[in-house]
Design an enzyme around this catalytic site. Structure first.
Site, PDB file in Angstrom:
ATOM      1  N   TRP A  16       0.822  -1.209   0.000  1.00  0.00           N
ATOM      2  CA  TRP A  16       0.000   0.000   0.000  1.00  0.00           C
ATOM      3  C   TRP A  16       0.855   1.259   0.000  1.00  0.00           C
ATOM      4  O   TRP A  16       0.541   2.231  -0.678  1.00  0.00           O
ATOM      5  CB  TRP A  16      -0.968  -0.001   1.176  1.00  0.00           C
ATOM      6  N   LYS A 109      -5.047  -0.183   8.391  1.00  0.00           N
ATOM      7  CA  LYS A 109      -6.278  -0.639   9.023  1.00  0.00           C
ATOM      8  C   LYS A 109      -5.941  -1.596  10.153  1.00  0.00           C
ATOM      9  O   LYS A 109      -5.233  -2.578   9.951  1.00  0.00           O
ATOM     10  CB  LYS A 109      -7.169  -1.339   7.988  1.00  0.00           C
ATOM     11  N   GLY A 138     -10.767   2.430   2.726  1.00  0.00           N
ATOM     12  CA  GLY A 138     -11.828   2.132   1.778  1.00  0.00           C
ATOM     13  C   GLY A 138     -11.431   1.069   0.785  1.00  0.00           C
ATOM     14  O   GLY A 138     -10.316   0.546   0.809  1.00  0.00           O
ATOM     15  N   LYS A 193     -13.378  -5.065   8.876  1.00  0.00           N
ATOM     16  CA  LYS A 193     -13.692  -5.762   7.617  1.00  0.00           C
ATOM     17  C   LYS A 193     -12.675  -6.855   7.349  1.00  0.00           C
ATOM     18  O   LYS A 193     -12.979  -7.843   6.675  1.00  0.00           O
ATOM     19  CB  LYS A 193     -13.811  -4.767   6.468  1.00  0.00           C
ATOM     20  N   ASP A 245     -16.291  -2.099   1.530  1.00  0.00           N
ATOM     21  CA  ASP A 245     -15.013  -2.760   1.263  1.00  0.00           C
ATOM     22  C   ASP A 245     -15.153  -4.280   1.238  1.00  0.00           C
ATOM     23  O   ASP A 245     -14.152  -4.996   1.110  1.00  0.00           O
ATOM     24  CB  ASP A 245     -13.990  -2.352   2.337  1.00  0.00           C
ATOM     25  N   SER A 255      -7.396 -10.634  -1.826  1.00  0.00           N
ATOM     26  CA  SER A 255      -7.519 -10.330  -0.398  1.00  0.00           C
ATOM     27  C   SER A 255      -6.647 -11.250   0.452  1.00  0.00           C
ATOM     28  O   SER A 255      -6.847 -12.461   0.488  1.00  0.00           O
ATOM     29  CB  SER A 255      -8.981 -10.469   0.040  1.00  0.00           C
ATOM     30  N   ASN A 257      -6.611 -11.388   3.708  1.00  0.00           N
ATOM     31  CA  ASN A 257      -7.387 -11.933   4.828  1.00  0.00           C
ATOM     32  C   ASN A 257      -8.273 -13.091   4.375  1.00  0.00           C
ATOM     33  O   ASN A 257      -8.362 -14.112   5.059  1.00  0.00           O
ATOM     34  CB  ASN A 257      -8.220 -10.818   5.476  1.00  0.00           C
ATOM     35  N   GLU A 275      -3.869  -8.734   8.453  1.00  0.00           N
ATOM     36  CA  GLU A 275      -4.093  -7.857   9.618  1.00  0.00           C
ATOM     37  C   GLU A 275      -5.288  -8.298  10.447  1.00  0.00           C
ATOM     38  O   GLU A 275      -5.383  -7.994  11.636  1.00  0.00           O
ATOM     39  CB  GLU A 275      -4.305  -6.407   9.153  1.00  0.00           C
TER      40      GLU A 275
END
Length: 333
Positions: A16, A109, A138, A193, A245, A255, A257, A275
């Site tokens: 990121w 996040k 987001g 999320k 999201d 993703s 996660n 995370e």
């Protein structure tokens, strides 16, 4: 009146951080420094090859391992590191250079596991002025953004003028920004999320992907309860930071996660950072402290603990999921 921010430093050159530097340099023509510790793998890859798995290091970006240089360069300091390392990193920043009149944006996040603290509160606790702090969260995946596929994101702050100035200055045809107006809900929703993403991956791993509809519905309600208990607006759970999201977290092949949840349900390893593992623990602790019912979070927390002990298999993953559906009937809202 819109205010332009020309000199920006991004601290953290993982996926990121490197993307945010790319976005601001190439899409907004900002003067961007990208910092990473010299010994860090992400920094070494960028230094040696000029790219990583996600982005190419544009020539406009000044890559540096000198933290003092990066801090003093910037009007705006964007932090993008692992959430659990933020407290120590802020202490390091304050010991390195004067940050008076600097604006801090958290593009990350999470919730601090040991304290249940929101990330912006860690900056405040360290002495950074509340009205100079913002968060940028987001939906959206780097792999899509760098192909020119647009999305919407949120910038929120304790200060109304700051969030408006940042969102107006950073907007483009690639990212449309909304003004957040509930920093508690924005931060908690964005962190939570990732927990729902792990649960979605577990459903994929046990061949029950069709249950993602109930997962999303009940997950948003669960997170809304927690946001409200912390003093935020429960409707924030249905905004871009959380429910908005879900596509990128609950369904996407990108993703981390979701892939982590799928891996543990199948008894395999996922090596990259998810995370949501630390966030599940933080939310579990908050739920116990505030007496908030968080059944999905609790199931994810239990599964993550079993995974650390090497005790997860499809059978106990299915058992935990089915326990959610064996609860007593209740009114939906």
């Amino acid at each position: 009146m819109n205010k332009n921010f020309e000199n920006i430093s991004v601290l953290g050159c993982g996926r990121w951080g490197s993307f945010i530097a790319w976005y601001l340099a190439t899409q907004k023509n900002k003067n961007v420094y990208l910092w990473g510790p010299e010994e860090d793998y992400s920094y070494k890859v960028l230094k040696e090859t000029g790219k990583n798995d996600y982005t190419i290091l544009d020539k406009k970006i000044n890559l540096t391992a000198d933290l003092h240089e990066a801090i003093t360069h910037a009007q705006v300091i964007i932090i993008s590191i692992s959430a659990q390392g933020l407290r120590g990193f802020i202490e390091r920043i304050l010991a390195t250079a004067d940050v008076q009149n600097k604006i801090f944006i958290l593009c990350m996040k999470g919730i601090e596991t040991n304290t249940g603290s929101r990330l912006s509160s860690l900056l405040i606790d360290a002495g950074i002025a509340q009205n100079s702090i913002a968060v940028w969260v987001g939906p959206g995946h780097i792999q899509d953004f760098t192909k020119g596929i647009p999305n919407c994101m949120v910038i929120d702050s304790y200060d109304t003028e700051l969030r408006k100035n940042l969102a107006d200055d950073f907007k483009s045809n690639l990212i449309r920004f909304y003004y957040g107006n509930d920093i508690i809900g924005t931060e908690i929703g964005a962190a939570a999320k990732n927990v729902i993403g792990i649960a979605a991956g577990v459903l994929d791993g046990i061949g029950q992907s069709s249950m993602k509809g109930p997962l999303m519905s009940r997950g948003a309600i669960e997170v809304a309860r927690l946001i409200q208990a912390l003093g935020g607006n429960p409707l924030s759970a249905y905004g871009l930071a959380h429910l908005g999201d879900y596509e990128a977290t609950v369904f996407s092949k990108h993703s981390h996660n979701r892939k982590y949840g799928e891996a543990i349900a199948q008894g395999t390893n996922f090596e990259k950072l998810a995370e949501g593992v630390a966030t599940a623990k933080a939310m579990y602790i908050l739920g116990q402290k505030l007496n908030v019912d968080l059944p999905i979070t609790n199931a994810v927390y239990t599964l993550c603990n079993l995974a650390k002990e090497g005790k997860v298999n499809q059978e106990n993953a299915i058992d935990l999921v089915m326990q959610l559906f064996e609860r007593e009937p209740k009114v939906e809202f």
